[in-house]
Design a protein around this motif. Structure first.
Motif, PDB file in Angstrom:
ATOM      1  N   THR A   1     -32.521-120.671 -83.625  1.00  0.00           N
ATOM      2  CA  THR A   1     -33.418-120.590 -84.781  1.00  0.00           C
ATOM      3  C   THR A   1     -33.838-119.141 -85.048  1.00  0.00           C
ATOM      4  OG1 THR A   1     -34.272-122.800 -84.271  1.00  0.00           O
ATOM      5  CG2 THR A   1     -35.567-121.418 -85.772  1.00  0.00           C
ATOM      6  N   GLY A   2     -34.220-118.428 -84.007  1.00  0.00           N
ATOM      7  CA  GLY A   2     -34.609-117.037 -84.170  1.00  0.00           C
ATOM      8  C   GLY A   2     -33.446-116.169 -84.598  1.00  0.00           C
ATOM      9  N   GLN A   3     -32.258-116.437 -84.050  1.00  0.00           N
ATOM     10  CA  GLN A   3     -31.086-115.657 -84.422  1.00  0.00           C
ATOM     11  C   GLN A   3     -30.736-115.857 -85.889  1.00  0.00           C
ATOM     12  OE1 GLN A   3     -29.597-113.375 -82.481  1.00  0.00           O
ATOM     13  NE2 GLN A   3     -28.442-112.842 -84.318  1.00  0.00           N
TER      14      GLN A   3
ATOM     15  N   GLN B   1     -30.668-113.482 -91.324  1.00  0.00           N
ATOM     16  CA  GLN B   1     -31.145-113.408 -92.706  1.00  0.00           C
ATOM     17  C   GLN B   1     -31.731-112.035 -93.016  1.00  0.00           C
ATOM     18  OE1 GLN B   1     -34.109-116.347 -93.594  1.00  0.00           O
ATOM     19  NE2 GLN B   1     -34.023-116.015 -95.809  1.00  0.00           N
ATOM     20  N   TYR B   2     -32.526-111.497 -92.107  1.00  0.00           N
ATOM     21  CA  TYR B   2     -33.072-110.154 -92.291  1.00  0.00           C
ATOM     22  C   TYR B   2     -31.949-109.115 -92.380  1.00  0.00           C
ATOM     23  CZ  TYR B   2     -37.625-112.117 -90.967  1.00  0.00           C
ATOM     24  OH  TYR B   2     -38.778-112.860 -90.913  1.00  0.00           O
ATOM     25  N   THR B   3     -30.914-109.312 -91.556  1.00  0.00           N
ATOM     26  CA  THR B   3     -29.779-108.377 -91.572  1.00  0.00           C
ATOM     27  C   THR B   3     -29.091-108.383 -92.929  1.00  0.00           C
ATOM     28  OG1 THR B   3     -29.437-108.792 -89.202  1.00  0.00           O
ATOM     29  CG2 THR B   3     -27.645-107.738 -90.404  1.00  0.00           C
ATOM     30  N   ARG B   4     -28.951-109.556 -93.516  1.00  0.00           N
ATOM     31  CA  ARG B   4     -28.312-109.642 -94.837  1.00  0.00           C
ATOM     32  C   ARG B   4     -29.124-108.904 -95.894  1.00  0.00           C
ATOM     33  NH1 ARG B   4     -27.363-116.152 -94.430  1.00  0.00           N
ATOM     34  NH2 ARG B   4     -25.571-116.127 -92.998  1.00  0.00           N
ATOM     35  N   TYR B   5     -30.430-109.110 -95.893  1.00  0.00           N
ATOM     36  CA  TYR B   5     -31.281-108.437 -96.874  1.00  0.00           C
ATOM     37  C   TYR B   5     -31.207-106.922 -96.704  1.00  0.00           C
ATOM     38  CZ  TYR B   5     -33.369-113.036 -97.797  1.00  0.00           C
ATOM     39  OH  TYR B   5     -33.573-114.348 -98.134  1.00  0.00           O
ATOM     40  N   LEU B   6     -31.290-106.469 -95.454  1.00  0.00           N
ATOM     41  CA  LEU B   6     -31.236-105.033 -95.201  1.00  0.00           C
ATOM     42  C   LEU B   6     -29.867-104.467 -95.573  1.00  0.00           C
ATOM     43  CD1 LEU B   6     -32.618-102.520 -94.115  1.00  0.00           C
ATOM     44  CD2 LEU B   6     -31.908-103.179 -91.804  1.00  0.00           C
ATOM     45  N   THR B   7     -28.810-105.240 -95.355  1.00  0.00           N
ATOM     46  CA  THR B   7     -27.470-104.799 -95.720  1.00  0.00           C
ATOM     47  C   THR B   7     -27.361-104.546 -97.214  1.00  0.00           C
ATOM     48  OG1 THR B   7     -26.461-106.022 -93.878  1.00  0.00           O
ATOM     49  CG2 THR B   7     -25.028-105.442 -95.722  1.00  0.00           C
ATOM     50  N   LEU B   8     -27.885-105.456 -98.027  1.00  0.00           N
ATOM     51  CA  LEU B   8     -27.827-105.279 -99.477  1.00  0.00           C
ATOM     52  C   LEU B   8     -28.657-104.072 -99.919  1.00  0.00           C
ATOM     53  CD1 LEU B   8     -28.030-108.995-100.714  1.00  0.00           C
ATOM     54  CD2 LEU B   8     -26.016-107.522-100.524  1.00  0.00           C
TER      55      LEU B   8
ATOM     56  N   TYR C   1     -23.386-103.358 -93.212  1.00  0.00           N
ATOM     57  CA  TYR C   1     -23.745-104.448 -92.312  1.00  0.00           C
ATOM     58  C   TYR C   1     -23.884-103.934 -90.877  1.00  0.00           C
ATOM     59  CZ  TYR C   1     -23.580-108.901 -89.831  1.00  0.00           C
ATOM     60  OH  TYR C   1     -23.875-109.964 -89.013  1.00  0.00           O
ATOM     61  N   ILE C   2     -22.969-103.055 -90.457  1.00  0.00           N
ATOM     62  CA  ILE C   2     -23.059-102.488 -89.110  1.00  0.00           C
ATOM     63  C   ILE C   2     -24.348-101.697 -88.955  1.00  0.00           C
ATOM     64  CG2 ILE C   2     -21.984-100.859 -87.503  1.00  0.00           C
ATOM     65  CD1 ILE C   2     -19.303-101.584 -88.689  1.00  0.00           C
ATOM     66  N   THR C   3     -24.655-100.873 -89.972  1.00  0.00           N
ATOM     67  CA  THR C   3     -25.878-100.078 -89.921  1.00  0.00           C
ATOM     68  C   THR C   3     -27.113-100.968 -89.852  1.00  0.00           C
ATOM     69  OG1 THR C   3     -24.762 -98.385 -91.250  1.00  0.00           O
ATOM     70  CG2 THR C   3     -27.163 -98.232 -91.058  1.00  0.00           C
ATOM     71  N   ALA C   4     -27.150-102.026 -90.668  1.00  0.00           N
ATOM     72  CA  ALA C   4     -28.291-102.945 -90.672  1.00  0.00           C
ATOM     73  C   ALA C   4     -28.439-103.638 -89.324  1.00  0.00           C
ATOM     74  CB  ALA C   4     -28.132-103.971 -91.793  1.00  0.00           C
ATOM     75  N   SER C   5     -27.321-104.042 -88.714  1.00  0.00           N
ATOM     76  CA  SER C   5     -27.375-104.712 -87.412  1.00  0.00           C
ATOM     77  C   SER C   5     -27.923-103.780 -86.342  1.00  0.00           C
ATOM     78  CB  SER C   5     -25.971-105.194 -87.017  1.00  0.00           C
ATOM     79  OG  SER C   5     -25.457-106.117 -87.958  1.00  0.00           O
ATOM     80  N   ILE C   6     -27.466-102.524 -86.362  1.00  0.00           N
ATOM     81  CA  ILE C   6     -27.945-101.555 -85.373  1.00  0.00           C
ATOM     82  C   ILE C   6     -29.433-101.286 -85.564  1.00  0.00           C
ATOM     83  CG2 ILE C   6     -27.744 -99.167 -84.606  1.00  0.00           C
ATOM     84  CD1 ILE C   6     -24.774 -99.313 -85.277  1.00  0.00           C
ATOM     85  N   ILE C   7     -29.860-101.138 -86.820  1.00  0.00           N
ATOM     86  CA  ILE C   7     -31.273-100.870 -87.098  1.00  0.00           C
ATOM     87  C   ILE C   7     -32.146-102.009 -86.578  1.00  0.00           C
ATOM     88  CG2 ILE C   7     -32.983-100.676 -88.955  1.00  0.00           C
ATOM     89  CD1 ILE C   7     -30.934 -99.098 -90.545  1.00  0.00           C
ATOM     90  N   LEU C   8     -31.752-103.247 -86.814  1.00  0.00           N
ATOM     91  CA  LEU C   8     -32.555-104.389 -86.364  1.00  0.00           C
ATOM     92  C   LEU C   8     -32.555-104.488 -84.837  1.00  0.00           C
ATOM     93  CD1 LEU C   8     -31.818-107.157 -89.002  1.00  0.00           C
ATOM     94  CD2 LEU C   8     -33.950-105.960 -88.594  1.00  0.00           C
ATOM     95  N   GLN C   9     -31.457-104.144 -84.203  1.00  0.00           N
ATOM     96  CA  GLN C   9     -31.438-104.149 -82.734  1.00  0.00           C
ATOM     97  C   GLN C   9     -32.405-103.114 -82.176  1.00  0.00           C
ATOM     98  OE1 GLN C   9     -27.626-103.888 -80.891  1.00  0.00           O
ATOM     99  NE2 GLN C   9     -26.798-105.667 -81.936  1.00  0.00           N
ATOM    100  N   LEU C  10     -32.453-101.950 -82.808  1.00  0.00           N
ATOM    101  CA  LEU C  10     -33.377-100.916 -82.355  1.00  0.00           C
ATOM    102  C   LEU C  10     -34.822-101.299 -82.657  1.00  0.00           C
ATOM    103  CD1 LEU C  10     -31.436 -97.705 -83.471  1.00  0.00           C
ATOM    104  CD2 LEU C  10     -31.537 -98.721 -81.200  1.00  0.00           C
TER     105      LEU C  10
END
Length: 467
Positions: free
Chosen positions: A136-138, A143-150, A110-119
């Motif tokens: 709404t955007g957040q 949702q994108y973070t959850r998918y990337l995390t899995l 989850y941390i990795t996915a969050s960092i990737i989306l921030q970048l």
């Protein structure tokens, strides 16, 4: 001041820092007051309940894994100190990774996915637009973070299972087979193991969101705090067993000094005064208020340390997959200089990488031009500075000035444990529980959780303790 995953500042009503010892004196009384408040007591008890579930899952073996052989391999890894490549991942999982438990992956995907989306938000206009759309955007980004995390969980679990079968997850190919053969086909056992560990990551995300919604807040951070804190007693005691009481107590004193300094630096901030002009809208007068923009000295949080650590683990990871008996000069140099945390080259590169990533991460998480435009839109200005571009240049100048001491602070705290490794001998590398990353996370999450409780107490007219 509270921060998100990336350390971006968010003003709050309880930002005023006070002396460290004054905070400690009022800490216990404030939590006693919280337990006397029915709804806060429910939130605290619910958070404790979720933490208990999380720790139970971290010790529950995954299907198809031999628990006895796992313990033997972990003991080999601890005595030979050859599993350093996975230290950071094992830290965030609370030791569950080397146990191959249901929650073995911990919160790291989850941390990795969050960092990737921030970048990616910096280079992908669509993500940048979602970030500006508010709640709404957040929600969409979450949702994108959850998918990337899995997705990352599937990749990581597959890699860890393969490394565990070869023994290289524990740094020793001679350790017993942790996934023994059964009557079932091996591919079915391995598939079930990967699915279980991936599902465990999904459950961890859900538990974190429950703490955020129904507990004290900052659910993911609280789970990371729990994972790190769970390792401290046992690993600290190993220092006592190997080095004696005198050095054990000396380590505790040094750690308390470091924690005090970290608390002081985490609370430090530069406040930029902002004045809002008075405006007549209809028959009402708006504006005319004074506030400030809080810029933390440690604007990047712990993310630069994670970046630098991950980058330095790549040479160590390459050594794990190569020929362990090779005498190739390049391999020998990497093993002596980039894979040894006590080597001068390792410490120097680690120090410089943290400084670089601090400037890099702060530059993409705080946009002075955007802040200046928002201030101008709502009639705000910095006294003595013209709105618009001059304000953006002023904010950028201030940010660059405070980022230097912030980056040096992060680098010093992070490399300080490496000198402890030299003092305690390299064999204690895996068992040193107060690494720079651990201390920064423990202090940061602890302060944030205390502020969450304080803000809710203030709403009920209780006396605050962070003022």
């Amino acid at each position: 001041m509270s921060t998100g995953v990336g350390g971006t500042p968010r003003a709050s009503a309880v930002d005023t820092p006070g002396p460290v010892f004054a905070q400690e004196e009022k800490l216990l009384s404030a939590f006693v007051s919280a337990f006397k408040t029915p709804d806060l007591r429910k939130k605290l008890l619910f958070t404790i309940f979720i933490i208990a579930i999380y720790r139970a899952g971290a010790t529950l073996p995954s299907p198809g894994v031999s628990y006895g052989n796992i313990q033997k391999c972990v003991n080999i890894a601890e005595t030979t100190d050859t599993s350093g490549v996975f230290q950071l991942l094992n830290l965030f999982s609370g030791g569950a990774l080397l146990q191959l438990s249901v929650f073995a992956l911990g919160i790291m995907p989850y941390i990795t996915a969050s960092i990737i989306l921030q970048l990616l938000a910096v280079v992908i206009p669509r993500l940048e637009q979602l970030r500006k759309e508010g709640q709404t955007g957040q929600a969409k980004i979450t949702q994108y973070t959850r998918y990337l995390t899995l997705g990352l969980a599937i990749l990581q679990s597959s890699a860890f299972v393969a490394l565990a079968r070869s023994g290289q997850l524990f740094g020793n190919a001679d350790c017993p087979d942790v996934i023994p053969s059964t009557d079932l086909p091996m591919w079915l056992t391995l598939t079930a193991l990967v699915i279980t560990m991936t599902a465990g990551t999904g459950v961890i995300m859900w538990l974190g969101e429950l703490i955020t919604d129904r507990g004290v807040g900052n659910g993911m951070s609280v789970l990371i705090f729990t994972s790190i804190a769970a390792r401290l007693p046992g690993e600290g005691w190993q220092i006592k067993e190997s080095k004696g009481w005198a050095r054990f107590f000396l380590v505790l004193v040094l750690v308390m000094v470091v924690i005090t300094l970290v608390v002081f630096m985490e609370q430090a901030q530069r406040r930029i005064p902002v004045q809002y002009a008075k405006r007549m809208i209809g028959r009402r007068m708006y504006g005319g208020t004074s506030t400030y923009i809080p810029l933390k000295v440690n604007q990047g949080g712990v993310i630069p340390v994670i970046f630098a650590s991950s980058l330095l683990y790549l040479p160590q990871l390459a050594l794990q997959f190569g020929d362990q008996t090779s005498t190739n000069p390049v391999r020998v140099w990497v093993a002596n200089h980039l894979a040894d945390p006590t080597a001068t080259t390792y410490i120097t590169i680690y120090f410089l990488l943290i400084i670089f990533f601090t400037y890099f991460y702060v530059s993409i998480t705080f946009n002075p031009t955007e802040v200046a435009d928002n201030m101008k839109k709502y009639g705000g200005f910095v006294p003595g500075i013209r709105p618009g571009k001059p304000t953006a240049e002023y904010l950028d100048f201030i940010l660059s000035r405070i980022t230097l001491p912030g980056s040096l602070y992060l680098a010093i705290v992070s490399v300080l444990p490496n000198f402890f490794f030299i003092w305690l001998d390299a064999s204690q590398y895996q068992n040193f529980p107060f690494g720079g990353t651990a201390v920064l996370i423990l202090v940061g999450v602890g302060l944030e959780t205390v502020k969450q409780v304080e803000s809710q107490l203030m709403q009920r007219n209780y006396e605050g303790f962070l003022r």
